[in-house]
Write a protein that holds these residues in place. Structure first.
Motif, PDB file in Angstrom:
ATOM      1  N   ALA A 337       0.830  -1.206   0.000  1.00 19.76           N
ATOM      2  CA  ALA A 337       0.000   0.000   0.000  1.00 19.76           C
ATOM      3  C   ALA A 337       0.863   1.253   0.000  1.00 19.76           C
ATOM      4  CB  ALA A 337      -0.937  -0.013   1.205  1.00 19.76           C
ATOM      5  N   VAL A 338       1.910   1.268   0.803  1.00 17.96           N
ATOM      6  CA  VAL A 338       2.798   2.432   0.851  1.00 17.96           C
ATOM      7  C   VAL A 338       3.487   2.635  -0.498  1.00 17.96           C
ATOM      8  CG1 VAL A 338       4.862   3.405   1.918  1.00 17.96           C
ATOM      9  CG2 VAL A 338       3.159   2.235   3.331  1.00 17.96           C
ATOM     10  N   ALA A 339       3.957   1.547  -1.104  1.00 14.95           N
ATOM     11  CA  ALA A 339       4.622   1.653  -2.403  1.00 14.95           C
ATOM     12  C   ALA A 339       3.659   2.191  -3.464  1.00 14.95           C
ATOM     13  CB  ALA A 339       5.174   0.296  -2.824  1.00 14.95           C
ATOM     14  N   LEU A 340       2.401   1.758  -3.403  1.00 17.50           N
ATOM     15  CA  LEU A 340       1.416   2.244  -4.374  1.00 17.50           C
ATOM     16  C   LEU A 340       1.167   3.736  -4.227  1.00 17.50           C
ATOM     17  CD1 LEU A 340      -1.209  -0.640  -4.326  1.00 17.50           C
ATOM     18  CD2 LEU A 340       0.109   0.124  -6.305  1.00 17.50           C
ATOM     19  N   LEU A 341       1.042   4.191  -2.993  1.00 16.39           N
ATOM     20  CA  LEU A 341       0.818   5.620  -2.778  1.00 16.39           C
ATOM     21  C   LEU A 341       1.988   6.443  -3.287  1.00 16.39           C
ATOM     22  CD1 LEU A 341      -0.819   5.550   0.763  1.00 16.39           C
ATOM     23  CD2 LEU A 341      -1.940   5.957  -1.434  1.00 16.39           C
ATOM     24  N   LEU A 342       3.205   5.941  -3.102  1.00 17.38           N
ATOM     25  CA  LEU A 342       4.380   6.651  -3.642  1.00 17.38           C
ATOM     26  C   LEU A 342       4.336   6.692  -5.159  1.00 17.38           C
ATOM     27  CD1 LEU A 342       7.373   5.420  -1.448  1.00 17.38           C
ATOM     28  CD2 LEU A 342       6.391   7.700  -1.555  1.00 17.38           C
TER      29      LEU A 342
END
Length: 743
Positions: A337-342
């Protein structure tokens, strides 16, 4: 040397552990680790980081495997002493808890056991007990496209399970563990519109107060993450405390002699640790605290490195601390999820309006996490973006703040209980909305896809998430097609694929021809634990079966028909037949089994039989014969010896290559007269490991071995696939190579 490259290579080595079919031998791991360290000083430093990561992860996994219960103790009952850790759970009169600090006079025990005590007394966190436990190796049901319990146990460093037979409390709970347990009990006693369990889940990470219906609603709407303390909750509290200090400084209310930024970072981290303590510092909470610590340190001193570096560092620290977190689905989803937001929000020109950014984040999570959900065999919520659009701010801004403030204010009369009453009401309204959404759009269980199909789908998702105007972005939609509509391998005309599912002490068999599907029995249901919902439906959907031409329930006992209602809810069922239709729920609309019924699907012959003189439930079992190109399988439900004799007398030819042993291998079935008439080459037994009935009975085993015939047991081999008509050996799902699975 690039810091980014080094961290990425190190993380890749640690992450690779999840994909290993087996661990390298220990005698090789230490030289491999030494080689990696030596390469760090030369031009091969990237390979060095990778080898160090892989070696450390493999060593940690091997140490965890070595800490499992010894095979010689499997099934034995031993007295032991230990201390309860975490918050014990109690459902349907069964207490489930974990024990550490274990000692036993006559056995070497693992560092942690997960135990169940049926009808036992109240268990409290921090108690020390002396218990008589029937020990079991960490094994679970093994089926395609379902939750892997053995991986979950190893990921939590649980070396064995067991059932408690007797015990005595040696020391009462005291200290922080006892305080948390008392607080949990206090929360469960307040008036919160019936949502006390949900508040306990939000405040303390204890989900035992939510029933299966609640979890199903959360799963269907993609909001499960809201009811377990995760990085989202910890980050929210840390952000509020950080923002509070920042606002004070901005409007001139902060003391000028005290730098506001270090104070804001300290307040945020202290809040994260405090919430983590309240939640018991479970694995997701520890992971969130590490990530927050790294991000705050970056904000304080290292902003010039960019945002990717601290996140890579947090990933490496989490994996270095415990490499086995790669076996936990939450690890992949949180970092994904964090990688997607980045990917979506980082480096873009201009800015979106807040509501555009919020909606973008929701559908980005739904689309971007879908490949991970497929790889982890998790249901995908169709309504997730819509449900989270409302549920995330509702929980984050209303329910959670009220719940935390109410919990902290419980010592103050009226105030604490009043705030929790408001929080419970808000949570109840949310569940009403989510239940309606779940009723309209239930979760989708995707079909199992090949590795190449999954890779193309994942690439397609990444392309679709790139900014508009990127070349080949539209190609992403086409790359999704192999994952959304995978080629479903079906039997040839005249052949049948027969899956004997691993459903523990019960029975469920899928018979699939070229264009038709039949389910013989639907697995057991015991109280709130429905294997029709948890195993049978996900397996069938994962195999590409969304419609049953017939559900044949041998008889109405719960170990055969308990999961039937869940199957009917989860798939389109054209018809239901049973040996005991009158004892089944009315909504199944079952008709009676008829002796002598015969039909053919795609060149495969089927026939049913029922003993007209049956007096008890077992002997009323509707039996089934399936024959493809002369290769036959017989399924007899729980038919007893007298019924078997009548079957032999009333049928001209019962010879079959495959026989599913009646009544799970009970001595009342698989009589000599039936075994002589059938003369099977292979006998299949569906039963639970360490079942209380002693199945399969030694007498039955000796009869089968005397034929001679081979025995295939789901408790030992997992789900079994028989390709009827090909005259080949059965494929056992437990034989598929993964390093954590006991063979």
């Amino acid at each position: 040397m690039s810091l980014h490259s080094g961290l990425a290579a190190f993380a890749a080595g640690l992450l690779l552990l999840r994909a290993l079919p087996m661990l390298p031998p220990v005698w090789w791991l230490w030289p491999q680790l030494l080689l990696g360290v030596l390469l760090l000083a030369g031009r091969g430093w990237r390979l060095g980081f990778f080898l160090v990561g892989l070696s450390w992860a493999s060593l940690a996994a091997q140490w965890a495997l070595d800490d499992r219960l010894e095979p010689g103790l499997d099934g034995q009952t031993r007295w032991l002493e230990g201390r309860v850790v975490g918050l014990p759970q109690r459902n349907d009169g069964v207490a489930r808890f974990e024990l550490t600090d274990l000692t036993s006079r006559r056995a070497r025990l693992p560092g942690r056991l997960r135990l169940a005590w049926h009808g036992g007394p109240e268990i409290h966190a921090g108690d020390r007990w002396r218990l008589a436990v029937t020990l079991k190796q960490p094994r679970g049901l093994v089926n395609p496209a379902t939750f892997d319990y053995e991986a979950w146990l190893l990921g939590r460093h649980i070396g064995g399970t067991g059932s408690v037979k007797a015990g005595e409390r040696l020391e009462p709970a005291e200290g922080p563990a006892a305080w948390r347990d008392q607080l949990r009990q206090r929360l469960l006693q307040v008036d919160a519109h019936g949502r006390q369990g949900g508040l306990a889940a939000l405040v303390m990470g204890d989900g035992s107060g939510l029933d299966s219906k609640d979890w199903r609603i959360l799963q269907d709407t993609g909001t499960t993450h809201l009811m377990v303390i995760s990085g989202q909750h910890i980050t929210l509290l840390a952000s509020v405390l950080y923002g509070f200090v920042a606002l004070l400084a901005r409007f001139g209310f902060w003391p000028g002699r005290v730098p506001w930024l270090p104070a804001a970072c300290a307040a945020a981290f202290a809040g994260a640790l405090g919430y983590g303590f309240l939640a018991g510092f479970d694995v997701p909470v520890r992971r969130a605290c590490v990530m927050i610590a790294v991000v705050l340190l970056w904000r304080l001193r290292f902003r010039y490195l960019g945002i990717v570096t601290p996140l890579l560092l947090a990933l490496c620290l989490v994996l270095l601390t415990d490499p086995l977190v790669v076996l936990q689905p939450g690890f992949w989803l949180s970092f994904g999820a964090v990688a997607l937001l980045l990917l979506v929000f980082g480096g873009r020109l201009g800015a979106w309006i807040w509501w555009q950014a919020w909606w973008r984040a929701q559908w980005t999570m739904a689309l971007g996490l879908a490949p991970l959900m497929v790889a982890l065999a998790l249901p995908i919520s169709i309504s997730g973006p819509l449900a989270n659009l409302v549920a995330v701010p509702w929980v984050s801004l209303i329910v959670l703040p009220l719940g935390l403030l109410g919990t902290l204010s419980l010592p103050v009369p009226v105030i604490g209980e009043g705030l929790l009453w408001l929080a419970g009401g808000a949570l109840d309204w949310l569940f009403i909305l989510l239940a309606w959404i779940a009723g309209q759009w239930p979760a989708w269980i995707p079909e199992v896809v090949s590795l190449w199909g999954w890779a193309l789908g994942a690439l397609g998702v990444i392309l679709l998430l790139l900014p508009a105007g990127i070349p080949l972005r539209a190609l992403g939609a086409m790359l999704l097609l192999p994952a959304l509509f995978p080629p479903s391998p079906r039997p040839l005309v005249g052949h049948a694929d027969i899956w004997l599912l691993d459903v523990g002490q019960g029975l469920s068999v899928l018979v699939r021809t070229r264009e038709h599907a039949l389910l013989y029995d639907a697995g057991p249901r015991r109280g709130d634990f429905d294997l029709g919902e948890r195993i049978v439906v996900p397996v069938l959907r994962g195999l590409g079966v969304d419609r049953l031409d017939l559900m044949l329930l041998s008889h109405a006992d719960s170990d055969h028909a308990g999961g039937a209602s869940a199957v009917q809810r989860g798939l389109a069922v054209e018809g239901v037949v049973s040996g005991e239709p009158d004892r089944l729920p009315a909504e199944l609309a079952a008709s009676g089994c008829k002796a002598g019924d015969e039909w053919s699907w795609d060149g495969v012959r089927f026939a049913t039989w029922q003993w007209p003189g049956a007096q008890d439930s077992n002997d009323k079992s509707c039996v089934l014969s399936v024959e493809a190109r002369g290769e036959r399988m017989l399924l007899s439900g729980d038919l007893g010896a007298r019924g078997e004799a009548a079957w032999v007398a009333g049928t001209q030819d019962l010879r079959a290559r495959w026989l599913v042993a009646g009544h799970h291998g009970s001595r009342t079935s698989s009589s000599p007269i039936l075994l002589r008439a059938v003369a099977p080459e292979r006998v299949l037994i569906s039963r639970g490991a360490h079942n209380p009935y002693g199945h399969p009975h030694p007498l039955v085993v000796s009869r089968i071995m005397g034929l001679p015939a081979a025995i295939l047991d789901t408790a030992e081999r997992g789900a079994l696939l028989i390709r009827l008509g090909h005259y080949v050996e059965a494929e056992a799902y437990r034989d598929k190579p993964v390093f954590w699975r006991e063979k």
